[in-house]
Motif scaffolding. Sequence first.
Motif, short mmCIF file in Angstrom:
data_model
loop_
_atom_site.label_atom_id
_atom_site.label_comp_id
_atom_site.label_asym_id
_atom_site.label_seq_id
_atom_site.Cartn_x
_atom_site.Cartn_y
_atom_site.Cartn_z
N VAL A 167 4.15 -16.90 6.86
CA VAL A 167 4.95 -17.73 5.96
C VAL A 167 4.67 -19.20 6.30
O VAL A 167 5.46 -19.87 6.97
CB VAL A 167 6.45 -17.40 6.08
CG1 VAL A 167 7.26 -18.26 5.11
CG2 VAL A 167 6.68 -15.92 5.77
N THR A 182 6.44 -10.46 8.30
CA THR A 182 5.97 -11.53 7.42
C THR A 182 5.91 -12.85 8.16
O THR A 182 5.10 -13.71 7.84
CB THR A 182 6.90 -11.71 6.20
OG1 THR A 182 8.17 -12.22 6.63
CG2 THR A 182 7.10 -10.40 5.46
N VAL A 205 1.58 -14.19 2.31
CA VAL A 205 1.79 -12.99 3.12
C VAL A 205 0.91 -11.84 2.62
O VAL A 205 0.27 -11.14 3.40
CB VAL A 205 3.28 -12.59 3.12
CG1 VAL A 205 3.47 -11.24 3.80
CG2 VAL A 205 4.12 -13.67 3.81
N LEU A 215 5.25 -2.61 7.84
CA LEU A 215 5.91 -3.89 7.59
C LEU A 215 7.41 -3.72 7.81
O LEU A 215 8.06 -2.94 7.12
CB LEU A 215 5.63 -4.39 6.17
CG LEU A 215 6.24 -5.74 5.80
CD1 LEU A 215 5.70 -6.86 6.68
CD2 LEU A 215 5.98 -6.06 4.33
N GLY A 226 10.89 -10.48 4.77
CA GLY A 226 11.29 -9.09 5.02
C GLY A 226 12.78 -8.93 5.25
O GLY A 226 13.22 -7.85 5.64
N ILE A 272 6.03 -6.63 -1.27
CA ILE A 272 4.77 -6.85 -0.56
C ILE A 272 3.98 -5.55 -0.44
O ILE A 272 2.79 -5.50 -0.74
CB ILE A 272 5.04 -7.45 0.82
CG1 ILE A 272 5.63 -8.87 0.67
CG2 ILE A 272 3.76 -7.50 1.66
CD1 ILE A 272 6.25 -9.42 1.94
#
Length: 324
Positions: free
Chosen positions: A125, A158, A192, A212, A219, A228
Amino acid sequence: MKAQKAPDLSARGRNRRQILQAASALAAGAALPLKRAVAEPSRPRFASRPNRIAVASYSFWRYQQGRRLDIAECIDLAGEMGFDGVDILHRQMTDESPAYLRELKRRALINGLDLCGFSTHQGFVSPDAEKRQKNIEHTIHCIELAYALGIGCMRVNTGTWGTSKDFNELMANRGIEKPLPGYTDEDAFPWVIESLEKCLPAAEKCGVVLGLENHWGLGRTPQGVKRIVEAIDSPWLRVLLDTGNFFEDPYDKLEVLAPLTVFMQAKTYYGGGIWYTLDLDYPRIGRIMRKAGFTGYVSLEFEGHEDVRTALPKSLAVLRAAFA
């Protein structure tokens, strides 16, 4: 009309043509099951067996000063306590040499444990492409470590905007963080997604599924994680579901991600939570995951103040009962 006889392959009746015909028939029949075997497995409608219960090496440390245990010692304690596997926190490792990795594998074998998870940190990010590239390279390095350890699932995040003073402030704000000036969360989703896509060739080559996690940043919500994972749409990127990272109405949120989940981390807080305490209904969570057909590992992440020698066995008993 007489029934057609099968080719005679006895020592007296076989000949070259019959053997070739029989071999061709066997090869044709074997081809179909082979295709089914390599296809993406479908989940059972309901999980039909108990989940195996691991413990995260993080549970023995929890970032508490003076409590950092070596991974080898965590493996020994996990074996003594009756866990089925160990989920290694990369930041807890003090050595990445091939000899040390081999020793961890040997130690796990002797204790009858799987090394089943590898929890890593990365930050995508950021509007800085160079920073994202460094995190991509770090993630690929971690994938290679997981491969060397024989671990099939690696946690990825992320990352966050980095506008909080520290993790304590982020937790005080319940995981909510302001974007950098001039940006929004919408700007960060492509960063991301692109970064994770660049990690996937290494993941596939090494046979390591990236999970993830619902872990702050993009997230923080089930919608963010799902967006994502579904945008990338790869069997090498799925969901690692943490029971303790949804503060409000966790059960509905867990249910959203359950069908995409390949690995679960389960929080307990005996002695009161270090940052916060959630009263989690694990029998209910177990039912949610069974309904979704989840049969993967459940890894305990203990995050309370109680002594691990009493808190971890109690947590293990709770998870065994809930995921039986």
